[in-house]
Design a protein around this motif. Sequence first.
Motif: not given
Length: 485
Positions: A193-195, A198, A220, A263-264, A304-305, A381
């Motif tokens: 998940e975000s935060g 990663k 990104d 990222d992502e 990735t999330n 985060r």
Amino acid sequence: MLATVFDTKTMEFLSQAGEPAVPLHLLVVDSDPAVRSACAEIASSLGYVVESTGDLSNARSMLRGHAADILLANLPYNSTSGLELISEVKLLYPQTAVIAMTASGSVNAAVEAMRCGASDYLTKPFAMDELSTVLDRAASAQLTDNATRQLREQLRLSQGLGAMIGRSGEMEKLYRILSKVAQSSHPVLILGESGTGKELVARTIHAYGLNAQKPFLPVDCGSIVPTLIESELFGYVKGAFTGANRSKDGLLVSAEGGTVFLDEIGELSLDLQAKLLRALQEREVRPVGATHRVPIKARIVAATNRNLAEMVEKGQFRKDLFYRLNVVNLKLPSLRDRREDIPLLAAHFLDRISREHGRKFTLSDEALRTMMRYDWPGNVRELEHAVERACTMSSGPILHLGDLPTQLQNHGLESRRATTAGDDANESAGPQLMTLADMEKQAILSAIRTLNGDKLQAARLLGIGKTTLYRKLKEYGIADPLNDE
């Protein structure tokens, strides 16, 4: 000589045995010279550095001079001396793996040895492959634990990676995987998940990998328009597009054997996915506007999330690229799945902010209790930002519930109302008043239990010195904070 210890499976096993990847120090303790000699001979042939003795006091001296990785100790029949040695070793040298040797029929002694801290046991007479199997089990666990401890110590000492903190089972598993992944050059796919950290994990893989001195280049994929991502990854030649006044190498070339962090990755268009796949398969890229190809040498770490497997099923992500990236898969735990790490993370952020501001900050009991119960949709985060906000809003050194972000305040107030409602339902029992001393005692116990017995961290969270904490424990007659009622 070997017949006194081993059964009929004898020396032919020696010629087939391999050596441990890293030489480990083995101490054999047995009053029987034949047993000592046989065990030492076998272990030496397997690659161990072996010492042996028949005297317990001498064994203690040898351990003080050089703590063994593995202790192979005999338990004399109807004697507690061997058990005492095991207990002492596990107390003084907890990293030492202990294997107990017992006489045939003395299973109770083996059980007692396991209770004292032994990780395995052998019953005499034992086969050569039995000794090898038991030693191999202990060595594998020891080497894995050593690698984990080494990585965690490096993380603790590294200013840039110090935020990777946690003692939960989920984090311990992650440390063990990282210690292996870092030493390879395979692509890695980090999910979470975000935060959850990663990029921090990606930097850790690079920093403790084989090419740590080479560049770490993040991009990104979700915040750059597709045309710019293509030129960022593959480079371009002069005149390829308006504003291209000079040629520029892409990140896959600039890494020069280092790591490119995508990222992502789930945000890449299908067109770019195809170009990235070709670059990874052929180990070369064609810069934008060029007619020639340029070789690349870079390790790919993607994150990735999003659920890439589900995206593959829907045709939103290329299956062949997914398999190319998914050689090693790391799933990062959410903060709500490792709540026991929240106090450690909060203490880390408080220490950093306290140093930056030149002021000491600590969390009130209610604030910490609320943080432990909150689900943290933004994960680590969000926790970091909450601590920073509380330090900014606080009018004193103690951070209260009202200093935390609104969503935590609301969560805390709801918990408080629920507690009050429960108290009202039990009014017949009369008011439950506590003295200041009782409140202080409960705060200390709560902090220590929350931190799984870590008194130093508890003292930091409470805003008191370690000496003061021990004095308070003594005043309240608390011998074992984890079990004291």
